[in-house]
Design a protein around this motif. Sequence first.
Motif, mmCIF file in Angstrom:
data_model
loop_
_atom_site.group_PDB
_atom_site.id
_atom_site.type_symbol
_atom_site.label_atom_id
_atom_site.label_comp_id
_atom_site.label_asym_id
_atom_site.label_seq_id
_atom_site.Cartn_x
_atom_site.Cartn_y
_atom_site.Cartn_z
ATOM 1 N N VAL A 295 -2.664 12.721 -51.461
ATOM 2 C CA VAL A 295 -3.765 12.007 -50.823
ATOM 3 C C VAL A 295 -4.903 11.823 -51.833
ATOM 4 N N VAL A 296 -5.482 10.616 -51.818
ATOM 5 C CA VAL A 296 -6.603 10.324 -52.731
ATOM 6 C C VAL A 296 -7.880 10.838 -52.083
ATOM 7 N N PHE A 297 -8.537 11.814 -52.738
ATOM 8 C CA PHE A 297 -9.762 12.345 -52.125
ATOM 9 C C PHE A 297 -11.006 11.983 -52.923
ATOM 10 N N LYS A 298 -10.784 11.301 -54.029
ATOM 11 C CA LYS A 298 -11.946 10.961 -54.865
ATOM 12 C C LYS A 298 -11.548 9.834 -55.801
ATOM 13 N N ILE A 299 -12.496 8.907 -55.981
ATOM 14 C CA ILE A 299 -12.279 7.844 -56.976
ATOM 15 C C ILE A 299 -13.457 7.910 -57.926
ATOM 16 N N GLN A 300 -13.181 7.850 -59.171
ATOM 17 C CA GLN A 300 -14.288 7.862 -60.128
ATOM 18 C C GLN A 300 -14.065 6.737 -61.131
ATOM 19 N N LYS A 326 7.815 5.775 -58.826
ATOM 20 C CA LYS A 326 7.157 4.768 -57.994
ATOM 21 C C LYS A 326 6.923 5.340 -56.605
ATOM 22 N N TYR A 327 5.698 5.183 -56.133
ATOM 23 C CA TYR A 327 5.347 5.739 -54.830
ATOM 24 C C TYR A 327 4.780 4.661 -53.925
ATOM 25 N N LEU A 328 5.019 4.861 -52.644
ATOM 26 C CA LEU A 328 4.497 3.917 -51.648
ATOM 27 C C LEU A 328 3.042 4.274 -51.320
ATOM 28 N N VAL A 329 2.168 3.263 -51.355
ATOM 29 C CA VAL A 329 0.800 3.458 -50.868
ATOM 30 C C VAL A 329 0.823 2.963 -49.415
ATOM 31 N N THR A 330 0.728 3.892 -48.482
ATOM 32 C CA THR A 330 0.990 3.527 -47.082
ATOM 33 C C THR A 330 0.041 2.452 -46.559
ATOM 34 N N ARG A 331 -1.223 2.534 -46.963
ATOM 35 C CA ARG A 331 -2.208 1.578 -46.426
ATOM 36 C C ARG A 331 -1.821 0.134 -46.734
ATOM 37 N N THR A 332 -1.355 -0.110 -47.979
ATOM 38 C CA THR A 332 -1.067 -1.486 -48.375
ATOM 39 C C THR A 332 0.407 -1.828 -48.215
ATOM 40 N N GLY A 358 -0.776 21.342 -54.485
ATOM 41 C CA GLY A 358 -2.027 22.013 -54.850
ATOM 42 C C GLY A 358 -2.656 21.423 -56.099
ATOM 43 N N ASP A 359 -1.825 20.811 -56.957
ATOM 44 C CA ASP A 359 -2.370 20.242 -58.200
ATOM 45 C C ASP A 359 -3.163 18.973 -57.912
ATOM 46 N N ILE A 360 -4.059 18.681 -58.844
ATOM 47 C CA ILE A 360 -4.828 17.449 -58.746
ATOM 48 C C ILE A 360 -4.400 16.548 -59.902
ATOM 49 N N VAL A 361 -3.960 15.357 -59.546
ATOM 50 C CA VAL A 361 -3.508 14.405 -60.559
ATOM 51 C C VAL A 361 -4.516 13.272 -60.617
ATOM 52 N N GLY A 362 -4.861 12.853 -61.807
ATOM 53 C CA GLY A 362 -5.718 11.682 -61.960
ATOM 54 C C GLY A 362 -4.842 10.492 -62.295
ATOM 55 N N LEU A 363 -4.943 9.442 -61.493
ATOM 56 C CA LEU A 363 -4.103 8.275 -61.725
ATOM 57 C C LEU A 363 -4.971 7.053 -62.007
ATOM 58 N N PRO A 364 -4.911 6.537 -63.251
ATOM 59 C CA PRO A 364 -5.693 5.332 -63.561
ATOM 60 C C PRO A 364 -5.137 4.160 -62.762
ATOM 61 N N ASN A 365 -6.010 3.348 -62.217
ATOM 62 C CA ASN A 365 -5.555 2.171 -61.463
ATOM 63 C C ASN A 365 -6.684 1.157 -61.418
ATOM 64 N N HIS A 366 -6.331 -0.064 -61.050
ATOM 65 C CA HIS A 366 -7.355 -1.113 -61.037
ATOM 66 C C HIS A 366 -7.767 -1.487 -59.631
ATOM 67 N N GLY A 367 -7.766 -0.557 -58.732
ATOM 68 C CA GLY A 367 -8.208 -0.875 -57.380
ATOM 69 C C GLY A 367 -7.080 -0.791 -56.363
ATOM 70 N N ALA A 368 -5.871 -0.447 -56.816
ATOM 71 C CA ALA A 368 -4.747 -0.347 -55.875
ATOM 72 C C ALA A 368 -4.914 0.861 -54.966
ATOM 73 N N LEU A 369 -5.695 1.850 -55.416
ATOM 74 C CA LEU A 369 -5.860 3.063 -54.613
ATOM 75 C C LEU A 369 -7.294 3.202 -54.123
ATOM 76 N N GLN A 370 -7.427 3.572 -52.861
ATOM 77 C CA GLN A 370 -8.747 3.791 -52.277
ATOM 78 C C GLN A 370 -8.854 5.211 -51.742
ATOM 79 N N LEU A 371 -10.077 5.608 -51.451
ATOM 80 C CA LEU A 371 -10.308 6.925 -50.879
ATOM 81 C C LEU A 371 -9.482 7.098 -49.605
ATOM 82 N N GLY A 372 -8.823 8.211 -49.497
ATOM 83 C CA GLY A 372 -8.079 8.492 -48.278
ATOM 84 C C GLY A 372 -6.651 7.966 -48.291
ATOM 85 N N ASP A 373 -6.273 7.202 -49.323
ATOM 86 C CA ASP A 373 -4.918 6.654 -49.361
ATOM 87 C C ASP A 373 -3.870 7.760 -49.454
#
Length: 534
Positions: A295-300, A326-332, A358-373
């Motif tokens: 789950v995306v809990f933060k965008i920076q 490759k992972y499904l982004v449920t919202r989109t 438990g790990d936190i992964v940072g995933l660079p993206n150009h707007g495909a991911l939003q908070l809560g995704d």
Amino acid sequence: MLTLQQERARRRTFAIISHPDAGKTTLTEKLLLHSGAIHIAGSVKARKGRRHVVSDWMDIEKQRGISVASSVMQMEYRGHVLNLLDTPGHQDFSEDTYRVLTAVDAALMIIDAANGIEAQTLRLIEVCRARQTPIITFVNKMDREVRYPLELVDELEQVLGIPIVPFSWPIGMGRNFHGVIDAARATVKTFSPGWHDKLISPEAVYGFHEVTNTSSGDAIRDARTELELVLASAPAFSEVAFHEGRQSPLFFGSAVNNFGVQEVLDALVDIAPSPQPRPALERTVEAIESEFTGVVFKIQANMDPLHRDRIAFIRVCSGRFGRDAKYLVTRTGKMIRAGAPVSFLSQRREAIEQAYPGDIVGLPNHGALQLGDTLTSGEPLHFLGLPFFAPEIFKRVDIDDPMKVKQLKSALLQLGQEGAIQVFRDTSGASVLLGAFGELQFDVALERLRHEYGVPARLHETAFRTARWVSAATPEELAKFVSHHPGRIYQDAVQAPAYLFKTRSELDVISEQWPMIRFHQMRESIGRLALTQL
Ligand code: G4P
């Protein structure tokens, strides 16, 4: 190679919460030092123009010496992987903190022993309590003249509403701080001040009877009497009760002197929970399920000023995360390739191949991911619990240069998606408001608009004092309400409609006039799908 179950079992994901100045930065630095993650204590710090705060990213933070954004640090200790999520200390950024708290399994609360529980800590405790997040309490600055420990325990119990179980107890304070008693082992760990930058301070552990004849004997006996008093009224420590947020283990020490820090680290390993199940709209997801979910809990955005980048922070909830999968982004409903994922060692990012619950992964993206995704390799799921709260201050945005309208729009879209500030547009799209909880949030937004996006903007006061997201049983009822209130209905970054109020009493009147409409102070990140009342 370890199994998924073993990887989960050796992980601890926690946040440090405290009021500004209680010693969060200092303690973080010592935790990192113990784990070998950094070698010079002090490199996390940046106060008074000395070294650079590694955990603080942005210019405005450097100027003001406050921690605005929250950061993530991973370290290893005793064969365990500890993910530490830092939270902004300033209350104007509390919304960011709430979201970070949704990504952890435990919280480490630091209390300044001179001040007890302060305003900002109180708010954070409320969030932890609502989520039943287990809290370990560390009472800091015992090397100063502070409040009496018995009094502090009383206050903690009252505010937390749960029993405190002391694991250590201080012997004296200030100049007469002699150390702590280990409650379980009945040993005494002696304190010598001034060992700021050393991993091993010249502390020594003695059996209780070895030290009662020394010059600090009286102080030790007094401390023991106090400890026995507290233990007599406290329940025996229960890991289950702690994990369910019904007990809080208590430690005393002095972060700046690196005293009592190792005990906290040991407690994190020995008693803090490993990654827990997480509720989704559809069902609860267990950490050891084989399909990956996160789950995306933060965008920076723009963490690195040299590269225009945007990183989504993902908490791995289940399964194994793999680079390039490759992972499904449920919202989109779209697939995203997990290219160039990173983990964080304070400011340093490290490329990673895989990550575990438990790990936190940072995933660079150009707007495909939003908070809560939610991202998943299996069935479509929507994780719950990432809150947005109704802002308390609203300002209208304006720019001088009409050529920059488009840039402003996309900049605000990004800041809104990041959750740095909330963005509301009226139904015509002509009026754009920023919503926040404190003035500093506006300052940061303006600074970032100018600096990062090249859009100098101005803000104007408005008469709006609060907002409520609105929902109704049927779309027709909602449409009727919306069409009756032009100029008051605004849409936020995910097009969820909100009614803006000028006074509190207005809220009472409108909700009485429109019984079919529900007014929400909080919305879930999944937007219109699940508007829930606090
Ligand atoms: P924060 O991140 O929670 O805002 O607190 P931080 O660690 O920056 O600590 C705030 C101040 O408290 C710092 O002093 C720090 O040195 C001091 N401090 C932290 N732990 C202890 C402790 O155990 N005992 C004592 N006596 N002080 C402690 P400062 O003067 O603001 O900064 P600096 O000049 O020391 O860097």
